[in-house]
Design an enzyme around this catalytic site. Structure first.
Site, short mmCIF file in Angstrom:
data_model
loop_
_atom_site.label_atom_id
_atom_site.label_comp_id
_atom_site.label_asym_id
_atom_site.label_seq_id
_atom_site.Cartn_x
_atom_site.Cartn_y
_atom_site.Cartn_z
N CYS A 115 0.81 -1.22 0.00
CA CYS A 115 0.00 0.00 0.00
C CYS A 115 0.85 1.27 0.00
O CYS A 115 0.35 2.35 -0.33
CB CYS A 115 -0.95 0.00 1.19
N HIS A 252 -3.04 7.59 2.09
CA HIS A 252 -3.47 6.28 1.57
C HIS A 252 -4.87 6.00 2.11
O HIS A 252 -5.14 6.22 3.29
CB HIS A 252 -2.48 5.21 2.03
N ASN A 282 -9.98 0.23 -0.27
CA ASN A 282 -8.52 0.29 -0.24
C ASN A 282 -8.00 -0.31 -1.55
O ASN A 282 -8.08 -1.52 -1.75
CB ASN A 282 -7.99 -0.48 0.97
N1 COA Z 1 -18.52 -7.88 9.16
C1 COA Z 1 -19.01 -8.11 10.38
N2 COA Z 1 -18.24 -8.45 11.43
C2 COA Z 1 -16.91 -8.54 11.21
C3 COA Z 1 -16.33 -8.30 9.96
C4 COA Z 1 -17.21 -7.96 8.91
N3 COA Z 1 -16.75 -7.70 7.66
N4 COA Z 1 -15.01 -8.46 10.06
C5 COA Z 1 -14.75 -8.79 11.33
N5 COA Z 1 -15.90 -8.84 12.04
C6 COA Z 1 -16.08 -9.16 13.44
C7 COA Z 1 -14.93 -9.95 14.00
O1 COA Z 1 -15.07 -11.32 13.72
C8 COA Z 1 -15.05 -9.65 15.48
O2 COA Z 1 -16.05 -10.47 16.01
P1 COA Z 1 -15.87 -11.10 17.47
O3 COA Z 1 -15.76 -9.94 18.40
O4 COA Z 1 -17.10 -11.91 17.62
O5 COA Z 1 -14.61 -11.92 17.40
C9 COA Z 1 -15.58 -8.21 15.51
O6 COA Z 1 -16.09 -7.96 14.19
C10 COA Z 1 -14.51 -7.20 15.84
O7 COA Z 1 -13.36 -7.50 15.05
P2 COA Z 1 -12.09 -6.59 15.11
O8 COA Z 1 -11.07 -7.15 14.18
O9 COA Z 1 -11.69 -6.32 16.52
O10 COA Z 1 -12.70 -5.25 14.52
P3 COA Z 1 -12.03 -3.86 14.40
O11 COA Z 1 -12.83 -2.83 15.09
O12 COA Z 1 -10.55 -3.90 14.67
O13 COA Z 1 -12.23 -3.58 12.84
C11 COA Z 1 -10.91 -3.64 10.86
C12 COA Z 1 -11.65 -4.44 11.90
C13 COA Z 1 -10.24 -4.59 9.89
C14 COA Z 1 -11.90 -2.76 10.12
C15 COA Z 1 -9.84 -2.75 11.56
O14 COA Z 1 -9.07 -3.51 12.46
C16 COA Z 1 -8.95 -2.06 10.60
O15 COA Z 1 -9.36 -1.21 9.87
N6 COA Z 1 -7.64 -2.41 10.60
C17 COA Z 1 -6.72 -1.85 9.67
C18 COA Z 1 -6.85 -2.61 8.39
C19 COA Z 1 -6.18 -1.92 7.26
O16 COA Z 1 -6.42 -0.77 7.01
N7 COA Z 1 -5.35 -2.68 6.54
C20 COA Z 1 -4.73 -2.23 5.37
C21 COA Z 1 -3.51 -1.42 5.72
S1 COA Z 1 -2.75 -0.89 4.27
#
Ligand code: COA
Length: 325
Positions: A115, A252, A282
């Site tokens: 990215c 980004h 993204n």
């Molecule tokens: N829809 C519904 N629920 C989802 C889901 C989806 N698409 N994806 C994950 N969940 C659930 C998980 O399973 C988890 O459930 P649980 O509590 O029963 O285990 C719950 O949502 C919370 O998951 P978590 O990973 O803690 O959520 P979060 O608030 O951290 O959000 C992201 C997840 C991925 C959106 C967030 O961590 C994020 O944006 N991270 C950075 C990712 C990124 O930008 N990557 C690219 C970098 S270049």
């Protein structure tokens, strides 16, 4: 005294025709529009058609950037194309774009920084142009991330999209007492210890397959804001600028919450932040030039404006580029 600087001549972008809204994803995996919007800010993304490749998208973005620059393909002697989803393992997607533009001189190569790829490509092209070895560069970020997603994994497949963006940079002599224009400073970092947090579980040497993207989202989130703000602070220190001097912040486009938290920490007001993650998702290396193209075409970014680019991605890699338009 005069010095060479890399000045932006034009930008362009291209998105696949097919739009996939969150509602469609909710029919594929256990998710909802509400969850995706609240956690990421993403409402829809574009997905490449069957047979539509990264070089197809890159070529159209490059042609749009050349048109915006008022240049012909033959004026370009350097192509740096950032991608993690090349058409083939080799040759480089950049050489496919070079060939399809009808360019047979100069050099074209791919660059891999996930990215952060576009920021790394700007920094690389800038160093070529400032050295005097090359005159005009096409800097491209192009991806078909839909091809490396596990469409059964709701924690990743909702986040990414396909697209391409391009920028034409030209080496221009500037008097060193003039207000500097073009790429003012770039700051790149990487730390491979973070690989397990964001990676693809296949590759030509490891598995002989393309593999799928895997991510510990929470871990990525935890590191992102600190890394982003560090390289931006480096850019301020190198140029004697501060957030108050910026006209536009073009980060980004990974996640609205990461963008908002970074802008907040750096005290950059929301109305100076260019956001496209809601419509593009993204798009990895393509996200910054796609966002730049939107903001240039709608009249926000204009000549003379100070624009901060920043990205963070797999590796981890991260970087900033400060540009006077
Ligand atoms: N829809 C519904 N629920 C989802 C889901 C989806 N698409 N994806 C994950 N969940 C659930 C998980 O399973 C988890 O459930 P649980 O509590 O029963 O285990 C719950 O949502 C919370 O998951 P978590 O990973 O803690 O959520 P979060 O608030 O951290 O959000 C992201 C997840 C991925 C959106 C967030 O961590 C994020 O944006 N991270 C950075 C990712 C990124 O930008 N990557 C690219 C970098 S270049």
């Amino acid at each position: 005294m005069v010095m060479l600087r890399s000045v932006v001549r034009g930008v362009g972008s291209h998105l696949p025709e097919r739009v996939m809204a969150n509602a469609e994803l909710a029919r594929l995996v256990d998710t909802s529009d509400e969850w995706i919007v609240q956690r990421t800010g993403i409402r829809e993304r574009h997905i490449a058609a069957e047979g539509e490749t990264t070089s197809d998208l890159a070529l159209k973005a490059a042609e749009a950037a050349l048109a915006a620059a008022g240049l012909a393909a033959g004026d370009i002697d350097l192509i740096v194309l950032a991608t993690s989803t090349p058409d083939r393992t080799f040759p480089a997607t950049a050489t496919a774009v070079q060939m399809r533009l009808g360019i047979t001189h100069g050099v074209a190569f791919d660059l891999q920084a996930v990215c952060s790829g576009f920021v790394f490509a700007v920094a690389t092209a800038d160093k070529f142009l400032r050295s005097g070895s090359h005159r005009r560069a096409l800097v491209i970020g192009a991806e078909t991330f839909s091809r490396i997603l596990d469409w059964t994994d709701r924690t990743t497949c909702v986040l990414f999209g396909d697209g391409a963006g391009a920028m034409v940079l030209e080496a221009v002599e500037q008097a060193d007492d003039a207000v500097p224009r073009g790429v003012l400073t770039t700051h790149l970092r990487s730390d491979g210890r973070h690989t397990p947090k964001l990676y693809v579980d296949g590759g030509p040497s490891l598995t002989g397959t393309v593999g799928h993207l895997r991510m510990e989202g929470r871990e990525v989130f935890k590191h992102a804001v600190g890394m982003i703000t560090d390289v931006i602070t480096d850019a301020y220190a190198a140029t004697g600028t501060t957030s108050a001097d910026l006209d536009w912040f073009v980060p980004h486009q990974a996640n609205r919450r990461i963008i908002d938290a970074s802008a907040d920490k750096l005290k950059i007001p929301a109305d100076k932040v260019v956001i496209t993650v809601d419509r593009h998702g993204n798009t990895s290396a393509a996200s910054i030039p796609l966002a730049l193209d939107v903001a240039v075409r709608d009249g926000r970014i204009r000549p003379g404006h100070l624009v901060m680019l920043e990205a963070m991605g797999g590796g981890f890699t991260w970087g900033s580029a400060l540009v006077r338009w």
